[in-house]
Design an enzyme around this catalytic site. Sequence first.
Site, PDB file in Angstrom:
ATOM      1  N   ASP A 138       5.896   3.582   5.962  1.00 40.65           N
ATOM      2  CA  ASP A 138       5.706   2.395   6.805  1.00 40.65           C
ATOM      3  C   ASP A 138       5.309   2.882   8.191  1.00 40.65           C
ATOM      4  O   ASP A 138       5.553   4.030   8.559  1.00 40.65           O
ATOM      5  CB  ASP A 138       7.016   1.595   6.890  1.00 40.65           C
ATOM      6  CG  ASP A 138       6.789   0.117   7.224  1.00 40.65           C
ATOM      7  OD1 ASP A 138       7.056  -0.735   6.352  1.00 40.65           O
ATOM      8  OD2 ASP A 138       6.351  -0.190   8.359  1.00 40.65           O
TER       9      ASP A 138
ATOM     10  N   ASP B 244       0.342   4.807   8.521  1.00 45.58           N
ATOM     11  CA  ASP B 244      -0.485   3.630   8.765  1.00 45.58           C
ATOM     12  C   ASP B 244      -1.481   3.571   7.610  1.00 45.58           C
ATOM     13  O   ASP B 244      -2.403   4.390   7.538  1.00 45.58           O
ATOM     14  CB  ASP B 244      -1.205   3.754  10.110  1.00 45.58           C
ATOM     15  CG  ASP B 244      -2.064   2.513  10.401  1.00 45.58           C
ATOM     16  OD1 ASP B 244      -2.303   1.708   9.472  1.00 45.58           O
ATOM     17  OD2 ASP B 244      -2.498   2.364  11.559  1.00 45.58           O
ATOM     18  N   VAL B 245      -1.302   2.612   6.715  1.00 46.84           N
ATOM     19  CA  VAL B 245      -2.125   2.585   5.498  1.00 46.84           C
ATOM     20  C   VAL B 245      -3.603   2.297   5.778  1.00 46.84           C
ATOM     21  O   VAL B 245      -4.444   2.498   4.908  1.00 46.84           O
ATOM     22  CB  VAL B 245      -1.587   1.574   4.449  1.00 46.84           C
ATOM     23  CG1 VAL B 245      -0.205   1.966   3.965  1.00 46.84           C
ATOM     24  CG2 VAL B 245      -1.617   0.140   4.968  1.00 46.84           C
TER      25      VAL B 245
ATOM     26  N   ASN C  93       2.242  -1.980  -1.077  1.00 45.27           N
ATOM     27  CA  ASN C  93       2.789  -3.297  -0.747  1.00 45.27           C
ATOM     28  C   ASN C  93       2.599  -3.706   0.716  1.00 45.27           C
ATOM     29  O   ASN C  93       2.697  -4.887   1.041  1.00 45.27           O
ATOM     30  CB  ASN C  93       4.282  -3.251  -1.120  1.00 45.27           C
ATOM     31  CG  ASN C  93       5.074  -4.355  -0.514  1.00 45.27           C
ATOM     32  OD1 ASN C  93       5.048  -5.485  -0.988  1.00 45.27           O
ATOM     33  ND2 ASN C  93       5.790  -4.046   0.575  1.00 45.27           N
TER      34      ASN C  93
ATOM     35  N   TYR D 174      -6.711 -13.357   4.902  1.00 42.47           N
ATOM     36  CA  TYR D 174      -5.643 -13.049   3.939  1.00 42.47           C
ATOM     37  C   TYR D 174      -6.096 -13.401   2.519  1.00 42.47           C
ATOM     38  O   TYR D 174      -5.919 -12.608   1.587  1.00 42.47           O
ATOM     39  CB  TYR D 174      -4.391 -13.842   4.334  1.00 42.47           C
ATOM     40  CG  TYR D 174      -3.132 -13.464   3.586  1.00 42.47           C
ATOM     41  CD1 TYR D 174      -2.526 -12.218   3.782  1.00 42.47           C
ATOM     42  CD2 TYR D 174      -2.530 -14.346   2.693  1.00 42.47           C
ATOM     43  CE1 TYR D 174      -1.363 -11.874   3.112  1.00 42.47           C
ATOM     44  CE2 TYR D 174      -1.364 -14.015   2.021  1.00 42.47           C
ATOM     45  CZ  TYR D 174      -0.782 -12.780   2.233  1.00 42.47           C
ATOM     46  OH  TYR D 174       0.377 -12.439   1.576  1.00 42.47           O
TER      47      TYR D 174
ATOM     48  N   LYS E 299      -6.516 -10.544  -0.325  1.00 41.48           N
ATOM     49  CA  LYS E 299      -5.644 -10.551  -1.504  1.00 41.48           C
ATOM     50  C   LYS E 299      -6.438 -10.764  -2.794  1.00 41.48           C
ATOM     51  O   LYS E 299      -6.050 -10.258  -3.846  1.00 41.48           O
ATOM     52  CB  LYS E 299      -4.545 -11.606  -1.338  1.00 41.48           C
ATOM     53  CG  LYS E 299      -3.540 -11.263  -0.217  1.00 41.48           C
ATOM     54  CD  LYS E 299      -2.808  -9.958  -0.477  1.00 41.48           C
ATOM     55  CE  LYS E 299      -1.694  -9.688   0.520  1.00 41.48           C
ATOM     56  NZ  LYS E 299      -0.976  -8.423   0.261  1.00 41.48           N
TER      57      LYS E 299
ATOM     58  N   THR F  29      11.316 -13.388   3.408  1.00 39.49           N
ATOM     59  CA  THR F  29      11.308 -12.070   4.061  1.00 39.49           C
ATOM     60  C   THR F  29      11.201 -12.258   5.571  1.00 39.49           C
ATOM     61  O   THR F  29      10.805 -13.330   6.041  1.00 39.49           O
ATOM     62  CB  THR F  29      10.079 -11.239   3.620  1.00 39.49           C
ATOM     63  OG1 THR F  29       8.892 -11.913   4.064  1.00 39.49           O
ATOM     64  CG2 THR F  29      10.027 -11.053   2.117  1.00 39.49           C
TER      65      THR F  29
HETATM   66  N1  LIG Z   1       6.790 -12.978   1.912  1.00 33.50           N
HETATM   67  C1  LIG Z   1       5.947 -13.686   1.174  1.00 33.50           C
HETATM   68  O1  LIG Z   1       6.129 -14.906   1.005  1.00 33.50           O
HETATM   69  C2  LIG Z   1       4.769 -13.019   0.514  1.00 33.50           C
HETATM   70  C3  LIG Z   1       4.036 -13.758  -0.419  1.00 33.50           C
HETATM   71  C4  LIG Z   1       2.949 -13.165  -1.050  1.00 33.50           C
HETATM   72  C5  LIG Z   1       2.600 -11.858  -0.768  1.00 33.50           C
HETATM   73  N2  LIG Z   1       3.322 -11.166   0.160  1.00 33.50           N
HETATM   74  C6  LIG Z   1       2.892  -9.797   0.419  1.00 33.50           C
HETATM   75  O2  LIG Z   1       3.982  -8.938   0.216  1.00 33.50           O
HETATM   76  C7  LIG Z   1       3.853  -7.784   1.041  1.00 33.50           C
HETATM   77  C8  LIG Z   1       5.118  -7.584   1.840  1.00 33.50           C
HETATM   78  O3  LIG Z   1       5.323  -8.744   2.614  1.00 33.50           O
HETATM   79  P1  LIG Z   1       6.721  -9.072   3.318  1.00 33.50           P
HETATM   80  O4  LIG Z   1       6.844 -10.540   3.314  1.00 33.50           O
HETATM   81  O5  LIG Z   1       7.782  -8.225   2.745  1.00 33.50           O
HETATM   82  O6  LIG Z   1       6.362  -8.639   4.813  1.00 33.50           O
HETATM   83  P2  LIG Z   1       7.255  -7.952   5.953  1.00 33.50           P
HETATM   84  O7  LIG Z   1       6.540  -8.234   7.219  1.00 33.50           O
HETATM   85  O8  LIG Z   1       8.669  -8.380   5.810  1.00 33.50           O
HETATM   86  O9  LIG Z   1       7.102  -6.412   5.602  1.00 33.50           O
HETATM   87  C9  LIG Z   1       5.832  -5.801   5.632  1.00 33.50           C
HETATM   88  C10 LIG Z   1       5.975  -4.331   5.973  1.00 33.50           C
HETATM   89  O10 LIG Z   1       4.667  -3.748   5.998  1.00 33.50           O
HETATM   90  C11 LIG Z   1       4.605  -2.855   7.099  1.00 33.50           C
HETATM   91  N3  LIG Z   1       3.214  -2.655   7.523  1.00 33.50           N
HETATM   92  C12 LIG Z   1       2.375  -3.556   8.084  1.00 33.50           C
HETATM   93  N4  LIG Z   1       1.208  -2.963   8.391  1.00 33.50           N
HETATM   94  C13 LIG Z   1       1.302  -1.664   8.002  1.00 33.50           C
HETATM   95  C14 LIG Z   1       0.433  -0.545   8.060  1.00 33.50           C
HETATM   96  N5  LIG Z   1      -0.792  -0.628   8.611  1.00 33.50           N
HETATM   97  N6  LIG Z   1       0.849   0.623   7.539  1.00 33.50           N
HETATM   98  C15 LIG Z   1       2.084   0.737   7.010  1.00 33.50           C
HETATM   99  N7  LIG Z   1       2.969  -0.270   6.954  1.00 33.50           N
HETATM  100  C16 LIG Z   1       2.583  -1.459   7.452  1.00 33.50           C
HETATM  101  C17 LIG Z   1       5.448  -3.534   8.180  1.00 33.50           C
HETATM  102  O11 LIG Z   1       5.852  -2.612   9.183  1.00 33.50           O
HETATM  103  C18 LIG Z   1       6.594  -4.088   7.358  1.00 33.50           C
HETATM  104  O12 LIG Z   1       7.651  -3.159   7.252  1.00 33.50           O
HETATM  105  C19 LIG Z   1       2.603  -8.027   1.902  1.00 33.50           C
HETATM  106  O13 LIG Z   1       1.499  -7.390   1.310  1.00 33.50           O
HETATM  107  C20 LIG Z   1       2.444  -9.530   1.841  1.00 33.50           C
HETATM  108  O14 LIG Z   1       1.116  -9.937   2.052  1.00 33.50           O
HETATM  109  C21 LIG Z   1       4.389 -11.710   0.803  1.00 33.50           C
END
Ligand SMILES: NC(=O)c1ccc[n+]([C@@H]2O[C@H](COP(=O)([O-])OP(=O)(O)OC[C@H]3O[C@@H](n4cnc5c(N)ncnc54)[C@H](O)[C@@H]3O)[C@@H](O)[C@H]2O)c1
Length: 252
Positions: free
Chosen positions: A39, A65-66, A92, A158, A162, A193
């Site tokens: 992360d 940083d991905v 993720n 987004y 996706k 989250t």
């Molecule tokens: N929460 C939802 O309702 C939901 C729904 C559909 C999809 N998603 C997807 O699930 C995944 C996780 O979402 P979440 O809700 O847990 O989000 P979150 O914000 O709680 O966690 C995301 C994490 O990704 C890290 N991150 C962001 N950019 C980064 C980078 N460039 N390099 C490395 N790390 C990075 C952040 O620091 C954070 O720790 C995402 O891809 C999101 O699009 C979430």
Amino acid sequence: MSRLRLADSKLIVTGAANGIGRSAALRFAEEGAAVLVADRDARGGEETCRQIREAGGQAFFHETDVSQEASVRDMVAKAVSALGGLTGAFNNAGFSEPPSAFDESDFSTWQAVLAVDLTGVFLCMKHELAFMKQQGRGSIVNTSSVAGLVCAPGRVAYTAAKHGVLGLTKHAAREFARHGIRVNAICPGMIDTPGLRGSIDDAGFAALSERTAPGRLGQPREVGDVAAWLLSEDASYVSGETIVVDHAGLTR
Ligand SMILES: NC(=O)c1ccc[n+]([C@@H]2O[C@H](COP(=O)([O-])OP(=O)(O)OC[C@H]3O[C@@H](n4cnc5c(N)ncnc54)[C@H](O)[C@@H]3O)[C@@H](O)[C@H]2O)c1
């Protein structure tokens, strides 16, 4: 007779400092995997590792940083050296832009979302697949979203990113099928989250819960459970697949 589903697995989890990624990393470790927590948030990532170790699991943090290829290359090298190999990955990390009309969207916001949510998954897959191809085995799970299947109103970057993740998933699943590698995607619906909570107030959260089919949002662990299954040998003939985790949300 019970057995650990991910015993001897060596896994990368990106975006594991928070939300779905943290919960999945904890879940994978419970199932016997050693985990590289990747992360860009070092504090959150170290906290995930602390929770895994406290529960008796094995975890290492790597600041990543991905969206940057050099960073992703280092992440894979670190996983191989710290875990003693790499058998799977949960790509993720991601985020969404704030809502805006398509024709008013900001170009730099578009680029920032695509850089993490699509290019980030591409870069992770590229370097993970290169290693897995050499060893002739591996399993990758990518986090897309229901926004990978239908539009997320007001969030064009987004939605596009996706949808793209599903394309990357299918492409790699086909190309690497004869290298012992499976590639799948998960499309979560509304999951409770910090990422989601940060984008709405309490009233908005309650309204959102009410709009879901079961009357509640999903928990991050409920996504991690599906990812754990896909990463494991229990899903040995499942590849190129998309699993929606939204409790009937897309049925209307
Ligand atoms: N929460 C939802 O309702 C939901 C729904 C559909 C999809 N998603 C997807 O699930 C995944 C996780 O979402 P979440 O809700 O847990 O989000 P979150 O914000 O709680 O966690 C995301 C994490 O990704 C890290 N991150 C962001 N950019 C980064 C980078 N460039 N390099 C490395 N790390 C990075 C952040 O620091 C954070 O720790 C995402 O891809 C999101 O699009 C979430």
